[in-house]
Design a protein around this motif. Structure first.
Motif, mmCIF file in Angstrom:
data_model
loop_
_atom_site.group_PDB
_atom_site.id
_atom_site.type_symbol
_atom_site.label_atom_id
_atom_site.label_comp_id
_atom_site.label_asym_id
_atom_site.label_seq_id
_atom_site.Cartn_x
_atom_site.Cartn_y
_atom_site.Cartn_z
ATOM 1 N N ALA A 213 25.132 -5.751 -50.035
ATOM 2 C CA ALA A 213 24.612 -5.844 -48.491
ATOM 3 C C ALA A 213 24.422 -4.533 -47.845
ATOM 4 C CB ALA A 213 25.574 -6.901 -47.855
ATOM 5 N N ALA A 214 25.243 -3.703 -48.013
ATOM 6 C CA ALA A 214 25.114 -2.207 -47.039
ATOM 7 C C ALA A 214 23.787 -1.629 -47.398
ATOM 8 C CB ALA A 214 26.365 -1.576 -47.396
ATOM 9 N N ARG A 215 23.556 -2.013 -48.678
ATOM 10 C CA ARG A 215 22.376 -1.127 -49.152
ATOM 11 C C ARG A 215 21.003 -1.863 -49.093
ATOM 12 N NH1 ARG A 215 23.155 2.748 -53.768
ATOM 13 N NH2 ARG A 215 25.578 3.553 -53.501
ATOM 14 N N GLU A 216 21.274 -3.023 -47.965
ATOM 15 C CA GLU A 216 20.243 -3.983 -47.711
ATOM 16 C C GLU A 216 19.389 -4.776 -48.944
ATOM 17 O OE1 GLU A 216 17.947 -2.102 -44.967
ATOM 18 O OE2 GLU A 216 19.137 -2.722 -43.526
ATOM 19 N N LYS A 217 20.343 -5.164 -49.769
ATOM 20 C CA LYS A 217 19.795 -5.773 -51.116
ATOM 21 C C LYS A 217 20.580 -7.178 -51.126
ATOM 22 C CE LYS A 217 19.355 -1.706 -53.665
ATOM 23 N NZ LYS A 217 19.396 -0.887 -54.945
ATOM 24 N N PRO A 218 19.807 -7.970 -50.145
ATOM 25 C CA PRO A 218 20.348 -9.471 -49.803
ATOM 26 C C PRO A 218 20.451 -10.260 -51.072
ATOM 27 C CG PRO A 218 18.430 -9.272 -48.728
ATOM 28 C CD PRO A 218 18.754 -8.019 -49.253
ATOM 29 N N ASP A 219 19.527 -10.075 -51.730
ATOM 30 C CA ASP A 219 19.234 -11.073 -52.828
ATOM 31 C C ASP A 219 20.304 -10.924 -54.034
ATOM 32 O OD1 ASP A 219 17.155 -12.318 -51.858
ATOM 33 O OD2 ASP A 219 15.671 -11.409 -52.847
ATOM 34 N N GLN A 220 20.608 -9.600 -54.295
ATOM 35 C CA GLN A 220 21.511 -9.204 -55.113
ATOM 36 C C GLN A 220 23.002 -9.479 -54.420
ATOM 37 O OE1 GLN A 220 20.195 -4.884 -56.025
ATOM 38 N NE2 GLN A 220 22.165 -5.223 -56.861
ATOM 39 N N ALA A 221 23.113 -9.328 -53.224
ATOM 40 C CA ALA A 221 24.529 -9.680 -52.629
ATOM 41 C C ALA A 221 24.832 -11.003 -52.865
ATOM 42 C CB ALA A 221 24.462 -9.248 -51.180
ATOM 43 N N LEU A 222 23.780 -11.950 -52.766
ATOM 44 C CA LEU A 222 24.010 -13.413 -52.662
ATOM 45 C C LEU A 222 24.364 -13.764 -54.004
ATOM 46 C CD1 LEU A 222 21.379 -14.653 -49.938
ATOM 47 C CD2 LEU A 222 23.841 -14.558 -49.723
ATOM 48 N N ALA A 223 23.687 -13.398 -55.012
ATOM 49 C CA ALA A 223 23.831 -13.680 -56.568
ATOM 50 C C ALA A 223 25.076 -13.322 -56.915
ATOM 51 C CB ALA A 223 22.780 -12.868 -57.269
ATOM 52 N N GLN A 224 25.808 -11.957 -56.304
ATOM 53 C CA GLN A 224 26.972 -11.520 -56.859
ATOM 54 C C GLN A 224 28.248 -12.518 -56.204
ATOM 55 O OE1 GLN A 224 25.926 -7.828 -55.315
ATOM 56 N NE2 GLN A 224 25.271 -7.084 -57.195
ATOM 57 N N VAL B 8 27.627 -9.715 -46.001
ATOM 58 C CA VAL B 8 26.645 -10.502 -45.800
ATOM 59 C C VAL B 8 26.342 -11.094 -44.300
ATOM 60 C CG1 VAL B 8 25.582 -12.787 -46.931
ATOM 61 C CG2 VAL B 8 26.956 -11.412 -48.220
ATOM 62 N N GLY B 9 27.298 -11.407 -43.659
ATOM 63 C CA GLY B 9 27.221 -11.711 -42.329
ATOM 64 C C GLY B 9 26.512 -10.532 -41.480
ATOM 65 N N ASP B 10 27.024 -9.210 -41.724
ATOM 66 C CA ASP B 10 26.725 -8.286 -41.171
ATOM 67 C C ASP B 10 25.012 -7.862 -41.494
ATOM 68 O OD1 ASP B 10 29.051 -7.104 -39.965
ATOM 69 O OD2 ASP B 10 29.445 -5.816 -41.477
ATOM 70 N N TYR B 11 24.666 -8.213 -42.554
ATOM 71 C CA TYR B 11 23.167 -8.060 -42.978
ATOM 72 C C TYR B 11 22.649 -8.712 -42.322
ATOM 73 C CZ TYR B 11 18.794 -8.533 -45.491
ATOM 74 O OH TYR B 11 17.538 -8.715 -45.458
ATOM 75 N N TYR B 12 23.076 -10.251 -42.153
ATOM 76 C CA TYR B 12 21.923 -11.223 -41.419
ATOM 77 C C TYR B 12 22.258 -10.759 -39.951
ATOM 78 C CZ TYR B 12 21.061 -14.014 -45.498
ATOM 79 O OH TYR B 12 20.620 -14.427 -46.597
ATOM 80 N N GLN B 13 23.427 -10.481 -39.358
ATOM 81 C CA GLN B 13 23.382 -10.183 -37.945
ATOM 82 C C GLN B 13 22.404 -8.824 -37.711
ATOM 83 O OE1 GLN B 13 27.166 -9.046 -36.622
ATOM 84 N NE2 GLN B 13 26.727 -9.149 -34.443
ATOM 85 N N THR B 14 22.384 -7.874 -38.508
ATOM 86 C CA THR B 14 21.570 -6.848 -38.037
ATOM 87 C C THR B 14 19.967 -7.252 -38.481
ATOM 88 O OG1 THR B 14 23.150 -5.407 -38.981
ATOM 89 C CG2 THR B 14 21.054 -4.487 -39.054
ATOM 90 N N SER B 15 19.673 -8.338 -39.227
ATOM 91 C CA SER B 15 18.440 -8.663 -39.503
ATOM 92 C C SER B 15 18.009 -9.469 -38.345
ATOM 93 C CB SER B 15 18.339 -9.427 -40.731
ATOM 94 O OG SER B 15 18.539 -8.586 -41.825
ATOM 95 N N GLY B 16 18.804 -10.033 -37.405
ATOM 96 C CA GLY B 16 18.563 -10.913 -36.463
ATOM 97 C C GLY B 16 18.654 -12.551 -36.832
ATOM 98 N N ASP B 17 19.129 -13.012 -37.768
ATOM 99 C CA ASP B 17 19.390 -14.075 -38.236
ATOM 100 C C ASP B 17 21.081 -14.261 -37.903
ATOM 101 O OD1 ASP B 17 19.738 -16.836 -39.229
ATOM 102 O OD2 ASP B 17 18.402 -16.262 -40.957
#
Length: 197
Positions: free
Chosen positions: A87-98, A119-128
């Motif tokens: 998630a920190a590396r902005e690889k959400p598909d990998q993060a969600l699979a893991q 994962v929450g941070d990723y979506y928050q930063t992405s605006g979702d």
């Protein structure tokens, strides 16, 4: 080596490459140019140093986590640990699979709440914000310590504010103020919201 770049002038290509959406943004990049972590927006010195330490810790833990996953790709704890790194590396598909592998393995250990928070941070930063809220709620429920729970709660509070849901933000703020061991700056932010009407 620190490098300051104006993303609206000489750094336009870098901002596009690393998906910079707001300013200031601090990027942590490894020697290969791969994103290791990101801090978006202003952050007070104490929180900033904690985020820097978190990015460094995740980066340093990568080889050992990868070794665990090589030995057992379905290791639930290693998958949970890898979620935060991905998630920190902005690889959400990998993060969600893991994360799915960690959940499938019924993992409930100390790496689960940070995984949900990441994962929450990723979506928050992405605006979702709605997706972010879902993951921060899971982090709150899975937290085994005050720091992970406080991070989930402050993040929930900020997301609710971003959605202009003042009632939900205040409800979370009350829980945060009552949380024993919560970082003082988080408690102060919650108290400020509650005093603000």
């Amino acid at each position: 080596m620190p490098l300051k770049v104006n993303a609206e002038k000489e750094g336009v290509a870098l901002a596009k490459q690393y998906h910079v959406q707001g300013y200031p943004t601090i990027l942590f990049v490894d020697a290969k140019g791969e994103l290791v972590g990101k801090i978006g927006g202003y952050m007070p010195p104490e929180g900033f140093s904690e985020e820097m330490a978190k990015a460094l810790k995740l980066h340093k833990s990568l080889p050992s986590v990868l070794a665990k996953l090589k030995a057992n790709p379905n290791d639930p704890e290693a998958n949970a640990q890898m979620v935060a790194i991905s998630a920190a590396r902005e690889k959400p598909d990998q993060a969600l699979a893991q994360l799915a592998r960690a959940e499938k393995g019924h993992y409930k250990g100390p790496a689960l709440a940070p995984a949900y928070n990441a994962v929450g941070d990723y979506y928050q930063t992405s605006g979702d914000l709605d997706k972010a809220i879902g993951y921060f709620k899971k982090a709150d429920a899975a937290s085994l310590n005050a720091n992970d729970r406080a991070y989930a709660l402050i993040s929930l509070m900020v997301c609710h504010q971003g959605n202009r849901d003042v009632a939900s933000a205040k409800a979370v703020a009350k829980r945060l103020v009552a949380l024993e061991g919560a970082p003082k700056e988080y408690v102060q932010m919650a108290q400020d919201l509650l005093k603000g009407g």
